[in-house]
Design a protein around this motif. Structure first.
Motif, PDB file in Angstrom:
ATOM      1  N   ASN A  81       0.805  -1.403  -0.100  1.00 29.28           N
ATOM      2  CA  ASN A  81      -0.284  -0.096  -0.075  1.00 29.28           C
ATOM      3  C   ASN A  81       0.786   1.373   0.261  1.00 29.28           C
ATOM      4  OD1 ASN A  81       0.580   0.909   2.908  1.00 29.28           O
ATOM      5  ND2 ASN A  81      -0.912  -0.434   3.576  1.00 29.28           N
ATOM      6  N   PRO A  82       0.587   2.519  -0.354  1.00 27.34           N
ATOM      7  CA  PRO A  82       0.971   4.040  -0.517  1.00 27.34           C
ATOM      8  C   PRO A  82       1.835   3.792   0.942  1.00 27.34           C
ATOM      9  CG  PRO A  82      -0.653   3.719  -1.715  1.00 27.34           C
ATOM     10  CD  PRO A  82      -0.883   2.282  -1.072  1.00 27.34           C
ATOM     11  N   ILE A  86       5.694   4.598   1.580  1.00 31.80           N
ATOM     12  CA  ILE A  86       6.029   6.023   1.467  1.00 31.80           C
ATOM     13  C   ILE A  86       6.591   6.354   3.178  1.00 31.80           C
ATOM     14  CG2 ILE A  86       5.558   8.007   2.594  1.00 31.80           C
ATOM     15  CD1 ILE A  86       3.332   8.188   0.935  1.00 31.80           C
ATOM     16  N   ILE A  87       6.421   5.015   4.054  1.00 32.07           N
ATOM     17  CA  ILE A  87       6.706   5.220   5.719  1.00 32.07           C
ATOM     18  C   ILE A  87       8.346   4.655   5.230  1.00 32.07           C
ATOM     19  CG2 ILE A  87       6.645   4.042   8.308  1.00 32.07           C
ATOM     20  CD1 ILE A  87       3.491   4.533   7.121  1.00 32.07           C
ATOM     21  N   MET A 102      14.678   7.597  -3.630  1.00 27.37           N
ATOM     22  CA  MET A 102      12.882   7.190  -2.704  1.00 27.37           C
ATOM     23  C   MET A 102      12.280   9.087  -2.803  1.00 27.37           C
ATOM     24  SD  MET A 102      13.619   4.823  -1.068  1.00 27.37           S
ATOM     25  CE  MET A 102      14.687   3.854  -1.809  1.00 27.37           C
ATOM     26  N   ARG A 103      12.470   9.710  -3.027  1.00 26.90           N
ATOM     27  CA  ARG A 103      11.967  10.796  -2.985  1.00 26.90           C
ATOM     28  C   ARG A 103      10.575  10.406  -4.837  1.00 26.90           C
ATOM     29  NH1 ARG A 103      15.580  16.782  -4.230  1.00 26.90           N
ATOM     30  NH2 ARG A 103      16.159  16.734  -2.366  1.00 26.90           N
ATOM     31  N   ASP A 104      11.009   9.750  -5.780  1.00 26.90           N
ATOM     32  CA  ASP A 104       9.807   9.713  -6.714  1.00 26.90           C
ATOM     33  C   ASP A 104       9.029   8.714  -5.892  1.00 26.90           C
ATOM     34  OD1 ASP A 104      11.550  11.109  -8.399  1.00 26.90           O
ATOM     35  OD2 ASP A 104      13.220   9.566  -8.763  1.00 26.90           O
ATOM     36  N   ILE A 105       9.452   7.796  -5.169  1.00 29.55           N
ATOM     37  CA  ILE A 105       8.258   6.525  -5.129  1.00 29.55           C
ATOM     38  C   ILE A 105       7.267   7.434  -4.410  1.00 29.55           C
ATOM     39  CG2 ILE A 105       8.255   4.840  -3.463  1.00 29.55           C
ATOM     40  CD1 ILE A 105      11.060   4.337  -4.770  1.00 29.55           C
ATOM     41  N   SER A 108       4.869   9.445  -6.527  1.00 31.25           N
ATOM     42  CA  SER A 108       4.181   8.467  -6.849  1.00 31.25           C
ATOM     43  C   SER A 108       3.252   8.191  -5.697  1.00 31.25           C
ATOM     44  CB  SER A 108       4.649   7.479  -7.781  1.00 31.25           C
ATOM     45  OG  SER A 108       5.197   6.945  -7.122  1.00 31.25           O
ATOM     46  N   GLU A 109       3.353   7.291  -5.149  1.00 29.68           N
ATOM     47  CA  GLU A 109       2.697   6.578  -3.716  1.00 29.68           C
ATOM     48  C   GLU A 109       1.638   7.729  -3.064  1.00 29.68           C
ATOM     49  OE1 GLU A 109       2.339   3.888  -3.507  1.00 29.68           O
ATOM     50  OE2 GLU A 109       4.015   3.528  -5.493  1.00 29.68           O
ATOM     51  N   PHE A 110       2.036   9.468  -3.190  1.00 29.44           N
ATOM     52  CA  PHE A 110       1.600  10.150  -2.192  1.00 29.44           C
ATOM     53  C   PHE A 110       0.223  10.525  -3.825  1.00 29.44           C
ATOM     54  CE2 PHE A 110       1.643  15.276  -1.244  1.00 29.44           C
ATOM     55  CZ  PHE A 110       0.072  15.227  -0.187  1.00 29.44           C
ATOM     56  N   VAL A 111       0.368  10.685  -4.188  1.00 32.17           N
ATOM     57  CA  VAL A 111      -0.919  10.564  -5.557  1.00 32.17           C
ATOM     58  C   VAL A 111      -2.097   9.540  -5.297  1.00 32.17           C
ATOM     59  CG1 VAL A 111       0.462  12.359  -6.669  1.00 32.17           C
ATOM     60  CG2 VAL A 111       0.456   9.760  -7.610  1.00 32.17           C
TER      61      VAL A 111
END
Length: 182
Positions: A81-82, A86-87, A102-105, A108-111
């Motif tokens: 799960n997103p 992120i965590i 890690m920023r890209d991940i 992309s998960e934040f959205v």
């Protein structure tokens, strides 16, 4: 029970509201001897593969445990799960800010996240990435119709929340605060 086992029980208490609400183990970790830190790090690294407790990853990250990076990356890759992604990405990024993927991940998960309470907690995690795209997305929530979402978005960005609080007080009480009658 050995002293390290006892120490681990204090550092990683049971994962329930009673034991974790408002909990921080930073003061314990900051006061460990060098030998204790090594033993705690080793024990947490051994525990991580069979546990889904994010506090273990957070603790290893706080301890600057570079040795835990392969396991943290494994947890990231196993996450479905997103929020979990992120965590785990944030723990890796705290240890290695040069790993910009890690920023890209995180972005992309934040959205993919839209739950009110998920957003509220994630704003404060996402801000550590110091990424323009992430910060702009958080900023898009600063005037959200939901007070808690807007407040936490603003607070995570370090923006003033006074106006928002005053507006919410007025809405809830139906009257201006006594000091604003003039």
């Amino acid at each position: 029970m050995t002293s390290i086992e006892s120490l681990l029980n204090k550092i990683i208490p049971p994962s329930d509201y009673t034991h974790r609400n408002g909990f921080s183990n930073n003061y314990i970790i900051d006061n460990l001897s060098i030998d204790e830190k090594i033993q705690v790090e080793e024990a947490l690294i051994k525990t991580l593969p069979t546990s889904n407790d994010c506090l273990i990853g957070e603790t290893l990250s706080s301890m600057k445990s570079v040795r835990s990076l392969p396991l943290l990356k494994q947890k990231l890759n196993e996450s479905k799960n997103p929020i979990s992604k992120i965590i785990w990405a944030s723990y890796i990024y705290r240890l290695r800010p040069e790993e910009i993927e890690m920023r890209d991940i995180a972005f992309s998960e934040f959205v993919k996240v839209d739950g009110k309470y998920d957003l509220i907690s994630l704003f404060h995690i996402l801000i550590i990435f110091n990424d323009k795209r992430i910060n702009e997305r958080i900023e898009s929530y600063t005037n959200d119709k939901d007070y808690l979402v807007a407040y936490n978005a603003r607070a995570s960005l370090g923006l003033v929340t006074k106006e928002l609080i005053d507006k919410e007080l007025l809405k809830n009480n139906g009257v201006k605060p006594w000091w604003k009658f003039w």
